[in-house]
Motif scaffolding. Structure first.
Motif, mmCIF file in Angstrom:
data_model
loop_
_atom_site.group_PDB
_atom_site.id
_atom_site.type_symbol
_atom_site.label_atom_id
_atom_site.label_comp_id
_atom_site.label_asym_id
_atom_site.label_seq_id
_atom_site.Cartn_x
_atom_site.Cartn_y
_atom_site.Cartn_z
ATOM 1 N N VAL A 49 0.632 -1.182 -0.321
ATOM 2 C CA VAL A 49 0.126 -0.205 0.062
ATOM 3 C C VAL A 49 0.454 1.440 0.302
ATOM 4 N N GLY A 50 1.931 1.340 -0.346
ATOM 5 C CA GLY A 50 2.809 2.266 -0.446
ATOM 6 C C GLY A 50 3.114 3.031 0.658
ATOM 7 N N VAL A 51 3.030 2.272 1.202
ATOM 8 C CA VAL A 51 3.155 3.302 3.293
ATOM 9 C C VAL A 51 5.283 3.602 2.754
ATOM 10 N N ASP A 52 6.196 2.966 2.221
ATOM 11 C CA ASP A 52 7.437 2.575 2.644
ATOM 12 C C ASP A 52 8.910 3.275 1.852
ATOM 13 N N LEU A 53 8.001 4.478 1.288
ATOM 14 C CA LEU A 53 8.699 5.407 0.477
ATOM 15 C C LEU A 53 8.501 6.747 0.728
ATOM 16 N N ASP A 54 9.550 7.031 0.886
ATOM 17 C CA ASP A 54 9.228 8.640 1.596
ATOM 18 C C ASP A 54 9.089 9.883 0.219
ATOM 19 N N VAL A 55 8.235 10.213 -0.124
ATOM 20 C CA VAL A 55 7.997 10.397 -1.594
ATOM 21 C C VAL A 55 8.240 11.997 -1.815
ATOM 22 N N ALA A 56 8.440 12.144 -1.105
ATOM 23 C CA ALA A 56 8.730 14.433 -0.099
ATOM 24 C C ALA A 56 9.072 14.912 -1.461
ATOM 25 N N PRO A 57 10.625 14.400 -2.270
ATOM 26 C CA PRO A 57 11.670 14.643 -2.870
ATOM 27 C C PRO A 57 10.530 14.915 -4.322
ATOM 28 N N ALA A 58 10.628 14.271 -4.579
ATOM 29 C CA ALA A 58 9.769 13.386 -6.188
ATOM 30 C C ALA A 58 8.335 14.601 -5.942
ATOM 31 N N VAL A 59 7.350 14.310 -4.971
ATOM 32 C CA VAL A 59 6.417 16.148 -5.056
ATOM 33 C C VAL A 59 6.281 17.005 -5.529
ATOM 34 N N GLU A 60 7.762 17.038 -3.960
ATOM 35 C CA GLU A 60 7.925 18.675 -4.772
ATOM 36 C C GLU A 60 8.655 19.435 -5.460
ATOM 37 N N ARG A 61 9.181 18.228 -6.540
ATOM 38 C CA ARG A 61 9.959 18.318 -8.261
ATOM 39 C C ARG A 61 8.990 18.292 -8.715
ATOM 40 N N PHE A 62 7.227 17.585 -8.975
ATOM 41 C CA PHE A 62 6.415 17.893 -9.502
ATOM 42 C C PHE A 62 5.154 19.007 -9.801
ATOM 43 N N ARG A 63 5.205 19.430 -8.524
ATOM 44 C CA ARG A 63 4.235 20.608 -8.232
ATOM 45 C C ARG A 63 4.873 21.705 -9.314
ATOM 46 N N ALA A 64 5.958 21.677 -9.435
ATOM 47 C CA ALA A 64 5.996 22.939 -10.734
ATOM 48 C C ALA A 64 5.811 22.362 -11.977
#
Length: 439
Positions: free
Chosen positions: A257-272
């Motif tokens: 169910v995808g709780v094992d990765l910290d996706v914050a760096p990717a999400v921050e890049r995707f925001r732009a």
């Protein structure tokens, strides 16, 4: 990315948000609890960092992520660092260097810390005996368990059990209930919709926002249920024939169910990004779905709608479960010799022979009948963070609506794909338990 703050003067490390306010010059930061513990610090009794998600950053090197997943799966329960390194095609020294440089610890210490943290959660949350907690957490003996818990938490397991807070205990009407911690935000509706649309008939179902499935432990049947929990966790209820090694059941469920990765760096890049930016803003908690069994998932991809027939014909029946659960998924050894589609038999045979591992690092073009898009769909859920199944109907529909070109999404195209697929779905439940052509 989560960082843990350790205070030199107290010898204690804390998770983000702890109320302690040490002087900045006395603070060291670590990416993982295991790294802080390796440096001699112990967990804070106030913020209890062992109770929160400690995922690996999505921008960690691919080889490190693969090694971590093997450790989580139990590669070091009875194996050695040398054996783990050989499985990855590395020397022991190079593997230890990768762990030290990117995680701040060694593979052995990382494994020991995860076992200890899981055991501490069981001592808090469950009514399992201390001995049951030891073996459920992957320890080989009570002596090893007591030594590790005293080293990590500076107290014996019996003392730690006495310290638990009343609100920690999870009452279970049958089975064992544990928390699956995540880093908020987390979009359970998107995850349940994805899993429900691709549920293997008889093996998986999603109803009323609860994911259920059958599993096999050494040939004995068990059932898992995952449902929403709180602001920082899901709830997993396991009905199993025994509790030994349940840490690996919980870890596999968490990866699914995808709780094992910290996706914050990717999400921050995707925001732009002009295509992904609005999707991330609308649903920042979307995660990449994994799979309980990579082989099961891969067969579902290549067999399509025929997978239900394979389950009914070759899967072990499990009567009386309800919720549409009727069978265990057939093992690779069974399908490798069965009267099944050629691509399924080829895939099963190569899995049995160890030629295909389905760990996100395979070249699936070696299996006759597996197209590039099938390989991408399998990779997406097998841990390949840069897989992009462009022919998935929902993903293709999203790109047609939002813009035809892929942005600069490498090396996180799997997360980009998950956002695009989620953008084409309504609320969970509308098609729960159903199927989609894209699986």
């Amino acid at each position: 990315m989560t960082t843990y703050s350790a205070v030199r003067t107290t010898g204690i490390y804390c998770r983000p948000g702890c109320g302690a306010k040490p002087l900045a010059e006395n603070v060291r930061t670590f990416a993982l609890p295991a790294a802080a513990e390796a440096a001699g610090f112990r967990a804070c009794l106030r913020c209890r960092p062992y109770r929160v998600a400690g995922p690996i950053a999505v921008d960690a090197p691919e080889m490190v992520c693969r090694a971590v997943q093997l450790v989580i799966a139990g590669a070091l329960d009875t194996g050695t660092e040398a054996g783990l390194a050989a499985r990855l095609g590395l020397s022991s020294r190079h593997l230890r260097r990768l762990f030290h440089d990117h995680l701040g610890t060694t593979p052995d210490r990382f494994a020991r810390s995860r076992r200890a943290h899981f055991a501490r959660r069981l001592l808090d949350d469950s009514d399992l005996t201390v001995a049951e907690v030891a073996f459920a957490s992957g320890f080989g003996s009570l002596r090893q368990f007591n030594r590790t818990m005293t080293e990590v938490f500076r107290a014996a397991p019996s003392e730690l059990r006495e310290r638990r807070r009343r609100a920690d205990r999870l009452a279970a009407d049958g089975g064992l209930t544990v928390r699956l911690p995540f880093q908020a935000p987390y979009d359970w509706d998107a995850m349940a919709a994805f899993l429900g649309a691709r549920a293997v008939p008889g093996v998986e179902s999603v109803r009323d926002s609860v994911y259920r499935r059958t599993i096999s432990l050494d040939g004995d049947a068990g059932v898992l249920e995952v449902r929403p929990g709180g602001d920082d966790h899901l709830l997993l209820r396991a009905h199993l024939p025994y509790w030994e090694g349940v840490i690996h059941v919980v870890e596999r469920a968490g990866r699914m169910v995808g709780v094992d990765l910290d996706v914050a760096p990717a999400v921050e890049r995707f925001r732009a990004d002009p295509v992904l930016g609005p999707l991330v803003a609308a649903r920042p908690g979307v995660r990449v779905p994994g799979a309980w069994g990579p082989f099961e998932m891969a067969v579902g991809v290549v067999a399509g709608d025929a997978v239900g027939g394979l389950v009914r014909r070759y899967g072990q029946p499990v009567p009386g479960l309800g919720f549409g659960l009727t069978h265990l998924f057939p093992a690779a050894e069974v399908l490798a010799t069965g009267d099944v589609p050629e691509v399924v038999r080829e895939l099963a045979a190569r899995v049995v022979a160890g030629e295909v591992l389905l760990d996100g690092g395979d070249d699936l073009s070696v299996v006759p009948g597996i197209s590039a898009d099938m390989a991408a769909r399998i990779g997406l859920r097998s841990g390949d963070r840069d897989a992009f199944p462009a022919e998935d109907p929902l993903l293709r529909r999203a790109l047609e609506a939002l813009g035809p070109a892929e942005g600069d999404w490498q090396p996180w195209r799997s997360l980009a794909a998950a956002h695009l697929i989620a953008s084409g779905r309504g609320p969970v439940g509308r098609r729960a338990g159903g199927r989609s052509a894209g699986r």
